[in-house]
Design a protein around this motif. Structure first.
Motif, PDB file in Angstrom:
ATOM      1  N   GLU A 137       0.753  -1.195   0.150  1.00  8.48           N
ATOM      2  CA  GLU A 137      -0.068  -0.048  -0.069  1.00  8.48           C
ATOM      3  C   GLU A 137       0.874   1.301  -0.043  1.00  8.48           C
ATOM      4  O   GLU A 137       0.793   2.261  -0.750  1.00  8.48           O
ATOM      5  CB  GLU A 137      -0.979  -0.008   1.082  1.00  8.48           C
ATOM      6  CG  GLU A 137      -2.377  -0.920   0.977  1.00  8.48           C
ATOM      7  CD  GLU A 137      -1.907  -2.264   1.367  1.00  8.48           C
ATOM      8  OE1 GLU A 137      -2.641  -3.052   1.319  1.00  8.48           O
ATOM      9  OE2 GLU A 137      -0.767  -2.822   1.753  1.00  8.48           O
ATOM     10  N   ARG A 141       0.894   4.067  -3.022  1.00 12.95           N
ATOM     11  CA  ARG A 141       0.594   5.642  -2.780  1.00 12.95           C
ATOM     12  C   ARG A 141       1.785   6.484  -3.038  1.00 12.95           C
ATOM     13  O   ARG A 141       1.754   7.607  -3.740  1.00 12.95           O
ATOM     14  CB  ARG A 141       0.318   5.538  -1.277  1.00 12.95           C
ATOM     15  CG  ARG A 141      -1.090   5.044  -1.139  1.00 12.95           C
ATOM     16  CD  ARG A 141      -1.655   5.278   0.349  1.00 12.95           C
ATOM     17  NE  ARG A 141      -2.909   4.689   0.693  1.00 12.95           N
ATOM     18  CZ  ARG A 141      -3.037   3.560   1.265  1.00 12.95           C
ATOM     19  NH1 ARG A 141      -2.070   3.248   1.836  1.00 12.95           N
ATOM     20  NH2 ARG A 141      -4.030   3.062   1.455  1.00 12.95           N
ATOM     21  N   GLU A 159      -9.263 -10.791  -2.737  1.00  7.69           N
ATOM     22  CA  GLU A 159      -8.157 -10.081  -1.669  1.00  7.69           C
ATOM     23  C   GLU A 159      -7.415  -9.088  -2.354  1.00  7.69           C
ATOM     24  O   GLU A 159      -7.353  -8.105  -1.787  1.00  7.69           O
ATOM     25  CB  GLU A 159      -7.715 -11.135  -0.706  1.00  7.69           C
ATOM     26  CG  GLU A 159      -6.908 -10.599   0.359  1.00  7.69           C
ATOM     27  CD  GLU A 159      -6.287 -11.348   1.443  1.00  7.69           C
ATOM     28  OE1 GLU A 159      -5.409 -11.186   2.151  1.00  7.69           O
ATOM     29  OE2 GLU A 159      -6.547 -12.738   1.262  1.00  7.69           O
ATOM     30  N   ASP A 162      -8.839  -6.061  -3.696  1.00 13.51           N
ATOM     31  CA  ASP A 162      -9.402  -5.205  -2.635  1.00 13.51           C
ATOM     32  C   ASP A 162      -8.464  -4.327  -2.046  1.00 13.51           C
ATOM     33  O   ASP A 162      -8.540  -3.221  -1.960  1.00 13.51           O
ATOM     34  CB  ASP A 162     -10.200  -5.710  -1.667  1.00 13.51           C
ATOM     35  CG  ASP A 162     -11.476  -6.545  -1.943  1.00 13.51           C
ATOM     36  OD1 ASP A 162     -12.007  -6.066  -3.072  1.00 13.51           O
ATOM     37  OD2 ASP A 162     -11.966  -7.467  -1.336  1.00 13.51           O
ATOM     38  N   ARG A 163      -7.262  -5.072  -1.869  1.00  8.88           N
ATOM     39  CA  ARG A 163      -5.883  -4.017  -1.435  1.00  8.88           C
ATOM     40  C   ARG A 163      -5.743  -3.181  -2.528  1.00  8.88           C
ATOM     41  O   ARG A 163      -5.175  -1.995  -2.362  1.00  8.88           O
ATOM     42  CB  ARG A 163      -4.966  -5.139  -1.032  1.00  8.88           C
ATOM     43  CG  ARG A 163      -5.210  -5.926   0.090  1.00  8.88           C
ATOM     44  CD  ARG A 163      -3.999  -6.726   0.590  1.00  8.88           C
ATOM     45  NE  ARG A 163      -2.978  -5.775   1.088  1.00  8.88           N
ATOM     46  CZ  ARG A 163      -1.727  -6.355   1.540  1.00  8.88           C
ATOM     47  NH1 ARG A 163      -1.659  -7.741   1.825  1.00  8.88           N
ATOM     48  NH2 ARG A 163      -0.808  -5.673   2.028  1.00  8.88           N
ATOM     49  N   VAL A 165      -7.422  -1.631  -4.648  1.00  4.01           N
ATOM     50  CA  VAL A 165      -8.585  -0.622  -5.159  1.00  4.01           C
ATOM     51  C   VAL A 165      -8.261   0.474  -3.689  1.00  4.01           C
ATOM     52  O   VAL A 165      -8.153   1.714  -4.167  1.00  4.01           O
ATOM     53  CB  VAL A 165      -9.861  -1.017  -4.831  1.00  4.01           C
ATOM     54  CG1 VAL A 165     -10.803   0.053  -4.941  1.00  4.01           C
ATOM     55  CG2 VAL A 165      -9.978  -1.925  -6.210  1.00  4.01           C
ATOM     56  N   LYS A 166      -7.848  -0.238  -2.522  1.00  2.00           N
ATOM     57  CA  LYS A 166      -7.591   0.794  -1.307  1.00  2.00           C
ATOM     58  C   LYS A 166      -6.497   1.602  -1.414  1.00  2.00           C
ATOM     59  O   LYS A 166      -6.226   2.558  -0.983  1.00  2.00           O
ATOM     60  CB  LYS A 166      -7.854  -0.301  -0.058  1.00  2.00           C
ATOM     61  CG  LYS A 166      -8.923  -0.810   0.172  1.00  2.00           C
ATOM     62  CD  LYS A 166      -9.032  -1.556   1.551  1.00  2.00           C
ATOM     63  CE  LYS A 166     -10.287  -2.180   2.145  1.00  2.00           C
ATOM     64  NZ  LYS A 166     -10.326  -2.905   3.206  1.00  2.00           N
ATOM     65  N   ALA A 167      -5.595   0.868  -2.192  1.00  2.59           N
ATOM     66  CA  ALA A 167      -4.329   1.633  -2.406  1.00  2.59           C
ATOM     67  C   ALA A 167      -4.249   2.536  -3.448  1.00  2.59           C
ATOM     68  O   ALA A 167      -3.373   3.391  -3.788  1.00  2.59           O
ATOM     69  CB  ALA A 167      -3.257   0.754  -2.881  1.00  2.59           C
ATOM     70  N   GLY A 168      -5.580   2.885  -4.258  1.00  2.00           N
ATOM     71  CA  GLY A 168      -5.600   3.876  -5.279  1.00  2.00           C
ATOM     72  C   GLY A 168      -5.377   3.520  -6.677  1.00  2.00           C
ATOM     73  O   GLY A 168      -5.506   4.221  -7.551  1.00  2.00           O
ATOM     74  N   ARG A 170      -6.713   1.974 -10.203  1.00  2.00           N
ATOM     75  CA  ARG A 170      -7.866   2.296 -10.712  1.00  2.00           C
ATOM     76  C   ARG A 170      -8.205   1.505 -12.054  1.00  2.00           C
ATOM     77  O   ARG A 170      -9.108   1.626 -12.779  1.00  2.00           O
ATOM     78  CB  ARG A 170      -8.079   3.719 -11.138  1.00  2.00           C
ATOM     79  CG  ARG A 170      -8.219   4.473  -9.783  1.00  2.00           C
ATOM     80  CD  ARG A 170      -9.578   4.178  -9.065  1.00  2.00           C
ATOM     81  NE  ARG A 170     -10.003   4.743  -7.928  1.00  2.00           N
ATOM     82  CZ  ARG A 170      -9.507   4.315  -6.792  1.00  2.00           C
ATOM     83  NH1 ARG A 170      -9.105   3.192  -6.590  1.00  2.00           N
ATOM     84  NH2 ARG A 170      -9.615   4.831  -5.473  1.00  2.00           N
ATOM     85  N   THR A 182     -15.516  -5.168  -8.045  1.00  2.00           N
ATOM     86  CA  THR A 182     -14.854  -3.851  -8.117  1.00  2.00           C
ATOM     87  C   THR A 182     -15.730  -2.678  -7.996  1.00  2.00           C
ATOM     88  O   THR A 182     -17.137  -2.855  -8.567  1.00  2.00           O
ATOM     89  CB  THR A 182     -13.939  -3.740  -9.197  1.00  2.00           C
ATOM     90  OG1 THR A 182     -14.806  -3.592 -10.390  1.00  2.00           O
ATOM     91  CG2 THR A 182     -12.759  -4.820  -9.128  1.00  2.00           C
TER      92      THR A 182
END
Length: 206
Positions: A137, A141, A159, A162-163, A165-168, A170, A182
């Motif tokens: 992550e 970033r 899994e 998801d990580r 997407v959470k890290a930005g 796209r 997604t």
């Protein structure tokens, strides 16, 4: 211009044009679609359509200025800078993609790979870094990564998705045989190599 307006076939030919143009510049100031088509073994109409889509039409009799055309094609592929990409899953496929040099022709920089089995930083055959997932992550970033490649088993793909997407991230290129859940603003391209080979086999057999 949005990439969605450009067909996959056209995108595949852009590096061909760019590579050839760089071999004739600066000795050649101007070039026509006719000459490009002849030298690359392509149809003249197709070349005109491709170039019009990314750089506008050439001028009557003089064609295209080679330096301007090179700049237009480079801008189209790179958008001013390389797009940073990461891979999750540093097995044989992941490492092969990490070291593959052809992505650079399309303005893509495969920056690093990550793997759950890696406990401390490693390096690929050509020296690219492979990090533990614990660093994922923060790396994404810090480097503003927007594209992720998944080369993990299907049981781990959601899994990892998801990580990402959470890290930005796209845009995802997924090699796992699964369907990812997604958000609507995340693009997913699936790559099923077994299906592609089966399709080729079917066409071959008629």
């Amino acid at each position: 211009m949005k990439r969605a307006e450009i067909s996959r076939a056209t995108l595949g030919r852009i590096p061909q044009y760019l590579k050839y143009l760089k071999t004739v510049f600066p000795a050649t100031d101007n070039i026509s679609a006719t000459i490009l088509a002849k030298e690359l073994g392509l149809g003249e109409v197709q070349v005109r359509k491709d170039l019009a889509a990314v750089s506008g039409a050439g001028r009557p009799k003089t064609g295209y200025r080679v330096d301007d055309l090179i700049l237009s094609l480079e801008r189209f592929l790179n958008d001013g800078e390389d797009s940073r990409v990461v891979i999750v899953g540093a097995g044989k496929l992941g490492r092969a993609l990490l070291d593959y040099g052809g992505f650079g022709e399309y303005g893509l920089d495969i920056t690093a790979a990550f793997d759950i089995a890696v406990t401390k930083p490693e390096f690929s055959h050509i020296g690219k870094p492979i990090f533990p997932m614990a660093d994922f992550e923060n790396f994404c970033r810090d480097h503003r990564v927007k594209i992720g490649i998944l080369t993990v088993p299907s049981s781990q793909a959601q899994e990892v998705c998801d990580r990402m997407v959470k890290a930005g991230i796209r845009a995802l290129w997924c090699f796992a045989p699964c369907v990812l859940r997604t958000p609507e603003n995340v693009l997913v391209q699936y790559e099923n190599m077994a299906l592609s080979l089966a399709f080729l086999n079917k066409k071959f057999k008629g």
